[in-house]
Design a protein around this motif. Structure first.
Motif, short mmCIF file in Angstrom:
data_model
loop_
_atom_site.label_atom_id
_atom_site.label_comp_id
_atom_site.label_asym_id
_atom_site.label_seq_id
_atom_site.Cartn_x
_atom_site.Cartn_y
_atom_site.Cartn_z
N LEU A 179 0.82 -1.21 0.00
CA LEU A 179 0.00 0.00 0.00
C LEU A 179 0.85 1.27 0.00
CD1 LEU A 179 -2.78 -1.09 2.53
CD2 LEU A 179 -2.89 -1.12 0.02
N THR A 180 2.14 1.15 0.32
CA THR A 180 3.03 2.32 0.35
C THR A 180 3.64 2.61 -1.02
OG1 THR A 180 5.04 1.07 0.88
CG2 THR A 180 3.66 1.80 2.74
N ILE A 181 3.40 1.78 -2.00
CA ILE A 181 4.05 1.93 -3.30
C ILE A 181 3.62 3.22 -4.00
CG2 ILE A 181 2.42 0.69 -4.79
CD1 ILE A 181 6.20 0.13 -4.81
N ASP A 182 2.53 3.83 -3.55
CA ASP A 182 2.05 5.07 -4.17
C ASP A 182 2.95 6.27 -3.88
OD1 ASP A 182 1.52 5.61 -1.51
OD2 ASP A 182 -0.62 5.98 -1.80
N GLY A 183 3.88 6.14 -2.94
CA GLY A 183 4.80 7.23 -2.65
C GLY A 183 4.38 8.13 -1.51
N GLY A 184 3.27 7.83 -0.86
CA GLY A 184 2.82 8.65 0.27
C GLY A 184 3.73 8.53 1.48
N GLU A 185 3.46 9.34 2.47
CA GLU A 185 4.24 9.35 3.70
C GLU A 185 4.12 8.01 4.43
OE1 GLU A 185 6.86 11.38 6.05
OE2 GLU A 185 5.87 12.19 4.30
N ILE A 186 5.24 7.55 5.01
CA ILE A 186 5.26 6.30 5.76
C ILE A 186 5.57 6.65 7.21
CG2 ILE A 186 6.32 4.05 6.07
CD1 ILE A 186 7.17 4.15 3.13
N ASP A 187 4.64 6.37 8.11
CA ASP A 187 4.85 6.65 9.53
C ASP A 187 5.98 5.79 10.08
OD1 ASP A 187 2.80 8.51 9.66
OD2 ASP A 187 1.29 7.03 10.24
N GLY A 188 6.88 6.42 10.82
CA GLY A 188 7.95 5.70 11.49
C GLY A 188 9.07 5.21 10.58
N ALA A 189 9.14 5.71 9.36
CA ALA A 189 10.18 5.26 8.42
C ALA A 189 11.55 5.81 8.81
CB ALA A 189 9.83 5.67 6.99
N VAL A 190 12.58 5.04 8.50
CA VAL A 190 13.97 5.44 8.68
C VAL A 190 14.54 5.58 7.28
CG1 VAL A 190 16.20 4.79 9.64
CG2 VAL A 190 14.10 4.15 10.85
N ALA A 191 15.02 6.78 6.93
CA ALA A 191 15.42 7.06 5.55
C ALA A 191 16.93 7.17 5.39
CB ALA A 191 14.76 8.35 5.07
N SER A 192 17.37 6.88 4.15
CA SER A 192 18.78 6.98 3.80
C SER A 192 18.89 7.16 2.29
CB SER A 192 19.52 5.71 4.21
OG SER A 192 20.84 5.72 3.71
N HIS A 193 19.98 7.77 1.86
CA HIS A 193 20.28 7.85 0.42
C HIS A 193 21.41 6.90 0.04
CE1 HIS A 193 17.67 11.07 -0.97
NE2 HIS A 193 17.86 11.63 0.20
N VAL A 194 22.01 6.22 1.03
CA VAL A 194 23.16 5.36 0.73
C VAL A 194 22.98 3.90 1.13
CG1 VAL A 194 24.86 7.23 0.75
CG2 VAL A 194 24.35 6.00 2.87
N VAL A 195 22.01 3.58 1.97
CA VAL A 195 21.87 2.21 2.45
C VAL A 195 20.95 1.42 1.53
CG1 VAL A 195 21.37 0.71 4.41
CG2 VAL A 195 22.34 2.98 4.80
N ASP A 196 21.54 0.90 0.46
CA ASP A 196 20.85 0.07 -0.53
C ASP A 196 20.52 -1.28 0.11
OD1 ASP A 196 20.46 -1.88 -2.60
OD2 ASP A 196 21.37 -0.50 -4.01
N PRO A 197 19.26 -1.70 0.06
CA PRO A 197 18.88 -2.93 0.77
C PRO A 197 19.54 -4.19 0.25
CG PRO A 197 17.06 -2.13 -0.54
CD PRO A 197 18.13 -1.08 -0.59
N ALA A 198 19.91 -4.25 -1.00
CA ALA A 198 20.53 -5.48 -1.52
C ALA A 198 22.01 -5.52 -1.21
CB ALA A 198 20.28 -5.60 -3.02
N SER A 199 22.76 -4.55 -1.68
CA SER A 199 24.21 -4.64 -1.53
C SER A 199 24.71 -4.27 -0.14
CB SER A 199 24.90 -3.77 -2.58
OG SER A 199 24.56 -2.42 -2.40
N VAL A 200 24.29 -3.16 0.38
CA VAL A 200 24.85 -2.68 1.65
C VAL A 200 24.30 -3.48 2.83
CG1 VAL A 200 25.13 -0.69 3.14
CG2 VAL A 200 25.24 -0.40 0.69
N LEU A 201 23.03 -3.89 2.79
CA LEU A 201 22.52 -4.71 3.88
C LEU A 201 23.08 -6.12 3.81
CD1 LEU A 201 18.84 -3.55 4.39
CD2 LEU A 201 20.88 -2.97 5.70
N GLY A 202 23.45 -6.58 2.62
CA GLY A 202 24.14 -7.86 2.50
C GLY A 202 25.47 -7.83 3.24
N GLN A 203 26.16 -6.69 3.16
CA GLN A 203 27.42 -6.53 3.89
C GLN A 203 27.18 -6.57 5.39
OE1 GLN A 203 28.72 -2.79 2.34
NE2 GLN A 203 29.58 -3.68 0.50
N LEU A 204 26.10 -5.93 5.84
CA LEU A 204 25.77 -5.94 7.26
C LEU A 204 25.45 -7.36 7.71
CD1 LEU A 204 25.16 -4.53 9.95
CD2 LEU A 204 22.83 -4.16 9.11
#
Length: 166
Positions: free
Chosen positions: A16-41
């Motif tokens: 339901l969030t795919i429309d781009g609206g505000e997400i309550d409680g979201a943690v944002a980043s411009h560098v933490v890519d979920p595939a590559s960088v979270l794989g490293q974590l």
């Protein structure tokens, strides 16, 4: 890209969030890519060393215009990161920050992001998702006809895939 991490009880609710609206409680980043960088974590926390990062996250949905992707973080990653003790979070982030992906990121920004993601991962009974939204420049480049500069005169209704991040 802008990456917004959040919790939802299931894929159907998260979509339901795919429309781009505000997400309550979201943690944002411009560098933490979920595939590559979270794989490293995940590898840092004891996950599979042969993992290329693709098991750390799975694509759930894509917006019709290709501007947004919805990605579910693996239960394994969420569990591992959620088990990190708050007292050792600084050490985990210090080791994680050595990734070349973070060379232009401010250490305090990464720590603030990691603390927020840690809280999301510690919440029980819900899954952790990431909504990745392309920047306007990335969308313009993806929509430009082959061989034409972004924002060219030719206008196509056919969406093009997002450019791969390096």
């Amino acid at each position: 890209m802008r990456f917004e991490y959040f919790v939802a009880p299931d894929d159907e609710t998260a979509v339901l969030t795919i429309d781009g609206g505000e997400i309550d409680g979201a943690v944002a980043s411009h560098v933490v890519d979920p595939a590559s960088v979270l794989g490293q974590l995940e590898r840092l926390l004891g996950g599979p060393t042969a993992d290329d990062g693709l098991r750390s996250a799975q694509l759930v949905a894509e917006s019709p215009d290709g501007a947004r992707l919805l990605i579910r973080l693996s239960n394994h990653l969420v569990t591992l990161f959620g088990m990190v003790r708050p007292a050792t979070l600084d050490d985990v982030v210090k080791h994680w920050s050595r990734s070349r992906r973070f060379r232009r990121a401010e250490p305090e920004d990464l720590h603030a992001f990691a603390a927020g993601l840690h809280e999301l991962c510690r919440g029980g009974g819900k899954r952790v998702y990431c909504r990745a939204t392309a920047d306007e420049s990335e969308l313009a480049a993806a929509m430009a006809p082959a061989g034409a500069p972004a924002g060219g005169a030719e206008n196509s209704d056919e969406p093009r895939p997002l450019p791969r991040r390096r």
